[in-house]
Scaffold this motif. Structure first.
Motif, PDB file in Angstrom:
ATOM      1  N   ARG A  13      -9.434  -1.935   8.048  1.00  0.00           N
ATOM      2  CA  ARG A  13      -8.604  -0.696   8.257  1.00  0.00           C
ATOM      3  C   ARG A  13      -8.654   0.421   6.777  1.00  0.00           C
ATOM      4  N   ASP A  14      -7.940   0.004   6.170  1.00  0.00           N
ATOM      5  CA  ASP A  14      -7.766   0.674   4.619  1.00  0.00           C
ATOM      6  C   ASP A  14      -9.044   0.496   3.893  1.00  0.00           C
ATOM      7  N   LEU A  73      -3.338  -0.273  13.540  1.00  0.00           N
ATOM      8  CA  LEU A  73      -2.320   0.875  12.823  1.00  0.00           C
ATOM      9  C   LEU A  73      -2.154   2.177  13.994  1.00  0.00           C
ATOM     10  N   HIS A  97       1.398  -1.882  14.084  1.00  0.00           N
ATOM     11  CA  HIS A  97       1.775  -1.364  12.638  1.00  0.00           C
ATOM     12  C   HIS A  97       1.953   0.066  12.682  1.00  0.00           C
ATOM     13  N   PHE A  99       3.637   3.616  10.960  1.00  0.00           N
ATOM     14  CA  PHE A  99       4.024   4.022   9.622  1.00  0.00           C
ATOM     15  C   PHE A  99       4.375   5.617   9.667  1.00  0.00           C
ATOM     16  N   SER A 139       5.794   0.546   8.217  1.00  0.00           N
ATOM     17  CA  SER A 139       5.726   0.912   6.741  1.00  0.00           C
ATOM     18  C   SER A 139       6.156   2.100   6.346  1.00  0.00           C
ATOM     19  N   GLU A 141       5.480   4.892   4.361  1.00  0.00           N
ATOM     20  CA  GLU A 141       4.289   5.224   3.575  1.00  0.00           C
ATOM     21  C   GLU A 141       4.878   5.929   2.379  1.00  0.00           C
ATOM     22  N   ASP A 142       4.187   5.743   0.997  1.00  0.00           N
ATOM     23  CA  ASP A 142       4.596   6.304  -0.043  1.00  0.00           C
ATOM     24  C   ASP A 142       6.142   5.669  -0.693  1.00  0.00           C
ATOM     25  N   ASN A 167       6.836  -3.158   5.710  1.00  0.00           N
ATOM     26  CA  ASN A 167       6.128  -2.894   4.637  1.00  0.00           C
ATOM     27  C   ASN A 167       6.323  -2.074   3.665  1.00  0.00           C
ATOM     28  N   PRO A 169       4.794   0.202   0.967  1.00  0.00           N
ATOM     29  CA  PRO A 169       3.485   0.723   0.282  1.00  0.00           C
ATOM     30  C   PRO A 169       3.504   1.294  -0.886  1.00  0.00           C
ATOM     31  N   THR A 171       1.587   3.697  -2.126  1.00  0.00           N
ATOM     32  CA  THR A 171       0.417   4.530  -1.379  1.00  0.00           C
ATOM     33  C   THR A 171      -0.612   4.957  -2.541  1.00  0.00           C
ATOM     34  N   HIS A 202       1.977  -3.382   0.114  1.00  0.00           N
ATOM     35  CA  HIS A 202       0.840  -2.811   0.150  1.00  0.00           C
ATOM     36  C   HIS A 202       0.524  -1.928  -1.003  1.00  0.00           C
ATOM     37  N   HIS A 204      -1.698   0.075  -3.933  1.00  0.00           N
ATOM     38  CA  HIS A 204      -3.318   0.649  -4.130  1.00  0.00           C
ATOM     39  C   HIS A 204      -3.611   0.688  -5.719  1.00  0.00           C
TER      40      HIS A 204
HETATM   41  O1  KIV Z   1      -1.292   3.066   1.681  1.00  0.00           O
HETATM   42  C1  KIV Z   1      -0.642   3.172   2.616  1.00  0.00           C
HETATM   43  O2  KIV Z   1       0.470   3.787   2.577  1.00  0.00           O
HETATM   44  C2  KIV Z   1      -1.214   2.812   3.847  1.00  0.00           C
HETATM   45  C3  KIV Z   1      -0.139   2.733   5.032  1.00  0.00           C
HETATM   46  C4  KIV Z   1      -0.895   3.297   6.202  1.00  0.00           C
HETATM   47  C5  KIV Z   1       0.536   1.296   5.116  1.00  0.00           C
HETATM   48  O3  KIV Z   1      -2.268   2.527   4.068  1.00  0.00           O
END
Ligand code: KIV
Ligand code: ZN
Length: 514
Positions: A13-14, A73, A97, A99, A139, A141-142, A167, A169, A171, A202, A204
């Motif tokens: 997915r990601d 997702l 999941h 978000f 999730s 996000e951010d 979750n 993240p 992001t 999660h 990055h």
């Molecule tokens: O990076 C992120 O925030 C995501 C979310 C959809 C979990 O990939």
């Protein structure tokens, strides 16, 4: 369970969303089968509402793959959640999941919603998802840039609405280990129902801290890590699965935790992702890079020969590699050269170390890496004739293109006599090597092929390096030309001549290369 870290793989997915071209359903199924063999706890198989192809991939994986949770997702939007619910329904254990962005910038600029509106959306979406699936992950996000008071309220409401996994993240890869660990601490200290959910992270890799941030989070109580094989993913990628898993395993003394991953499957999984995603891995990439278990410096090689643990914190076998590699270069000491000669079947009485080491140093200065076949040639050649190539490519013509069958004609001088052959192949390089095979008559299989540009511009020179095996062992060949098919044919001829030399010397090299 408290001591186990769940590995949630989001390569499909990601990871996939960052590729130049998307994977087919069949390719995703191949990857999902390998992820199940690797032992991941959850596979995030795609984003079902985003395209019919993604829906089909998630649904096919949900049908076939047993063992891991199969997750899809969905934004906190009804049509996403319903599509996701349908896609994961066939799974033995399915998960939705969902978000939404929670940081100030996401709320104001992207969503144009107030905090209270976002809270309402989270509650109703998690409830809707729970009506369709027993396992829901939420999730924020951010989260890495979300105010902590708001994050605590969101997490509390998501859990109260039925999310079993929360979750957090990072992001945009903005946090640092200390800061991220602080967020996890705040959640554990301030969210009253936190014990009702698994806390996931999660991260990055924009600042190169995805692995460090994820590991710090688990030290602070997170028990699920979202990651991808080889760290592929948006921009600089996601936390790399192999790094997280091996850090937990190698530093069990620090973390006191474990995962369910069969680490011996790591290399196989990494190679499958490189191949299907057309995403090479940098040679010095931790755990899975081609140099990750190679020792080059003379001091290191000497140390490893005496006791592997001097310079190896984990064994190559533990990640599914056969053995470590000692690169013989001008930095290698005589101890290393002697060991390699003994490995190649020579006995101490067959060489005078001082003489052979001097010849080795001269060759290494000229060539860089000295391969096993070079060492055998150093040992066996009695005259300059032994160093000459038996086969010389005089002429090569390859025709290929869209709608044509690639065909090659080669003319090769063999011991001074000219022979000519033609062959068809699956591509131009395949046709050229088949035409060469017909003249030479050796049985050779190519293990790897690597092309790199060594000069810039339209007339750039390309260098092809190939690794191939024959009954005489494993050989590396190098060829350079402005024409990549010619460079490939020259690399192949380089290998053919090395095999010819081994046949002449009646020597075999180890089949695992070196
Ligand atoms: O990076 C992120 O925030 C995501 C979310 C959809 C979990 O990939
Ligand atoms: Zn992400």
């Amino acid at each position: 369970m408290k001591d186990k870290v769940l590995i949630f793989d989001t390569t499909l997915r990601d990871g996939e969303q960052a590729l130049m071209s998307s994977l087919s359903v069949d390719q995703k199924l191949r990857i999902a089968r390998q992820l199940a063999r690797l032992g991941v706890d959850a596979i995030e198989a795609g984003f079902p509402v985003s395209s019919p192809g993604d829906f089909e991939s998630v649904s096919s994986i949900a049908h076939e793959i047993k063992g891991p949770i199969i997750c899809g997702l969905a934004r906190t939007v009804e049509k996403d959640i319903l599509a996701c619910a349908r896609a994961v329904k066939p799974a033995e254990r399915g998960r939705i999941h969902t978000f939404i962005g929670t940081s100030g910038i996401h709320a104001e600029k992207k969503l144009r919603k107030s905090e209270d509106e976002i809270l309402e959306i989270v509650k109703s979406s998690v409830r809707l998802a729970r009506r369709h699936c027993g396992d829901v992950e939420f999730s924020a996000e951010d989260a890495g840039r979300t105010g902590i008071d708001f994050l605590c309220r969101i997490v509390e409401d998501a859990i109260a609405s039925g999310a079993g996994t929360i979750n957090i993240p990072d992001t945009v890869g903005y946090t640092t280990p200390e800061y991220f660990g602080g967020i996890i601490d705040e959640l554990f200290n301030r969210v009253p129902n936190i014990d009702k959910a698994v806390i996931s992270v999660h991260c990055h890799n924009d600042l190169g801290m995805a692995t460090a941030n994820s590991l710090t989070a688990i030290s602070h109580g997170a028990r699920q890590v979202e990651c991808t094989v080889n760290g592929i993913g948006e921009r600089a990628g996601n936390a790399a699965l192999e790094e997280i898993v091996m850090a937990i395993k190698v530093r069990k003394d620090l973390f006191g935790l474990s995962t369910s991953i069969d680490t011996k499957e790591i290399m196989r999984t990494s190679k499958l992702i490189r191949e299907l995603c057309h995403m090479p891995v940098q040679p010095n990439k931790a755990i899975v890079g081609s140099n990750a278990f190679s020792h080059s410096s003379g001091i290191h090689q000497d140390g490893v020969l005496k006791a592997k643990k001097t310079y190896e914190i984990m064994t190559p076998q533990s990640v599914g590699l056969k053995e470590n590699r000692m690169n013989l270069t001008s930095r290698s000491g005589s101890h290393m050269v002697r060991t390699r000669l003994l490995d190649l079947g020579y006995s101490e009485s067959e060489f005078i170390m001082e003489d052979i080491y001097k010849k080795f140093k001269d060759l290494a200065d000229k060539k860089g890496t000295v391969y096993d076949d070079d060492l055998v040639t150093l040992m066996e050649s009695k005259s300059s004739d032994d160093l000459k190539d038996r086969f010389v490519l005089e002429f090569l013509n390859v025709s290929s293109g869209r709608g044509t069958i690639p065909t090659a004609t080669a003319r090769i001088l063999v011991d001074g006599k000219l022979y000519s052959e033609a062959a068809c192949g699956d591509g131009a390089v395949d046709a050229a090597t088949k035409a060469i095979d017909r003249i030479v008559g050796y049985k050779i299989s190519i293990d790897s092929f690597h092309l790199e540009g060594i000069t810039e511009g339209r007339e750039a020179q390309g260098r092809v390096s190939m690794v191939a095996r024959a009954s005489e062992g494993v050989f590396t060949g190098i060829g350079t030309s402005t024409d990549i098919v010619e460079a490939s044919a020259l690399a192949y001829m380089n290998i053919v001549n090395k095999i010819a030399r081994m046949k002449k010397f009646k020597r075999k090299l180890p089949l695992i290369g070196g």
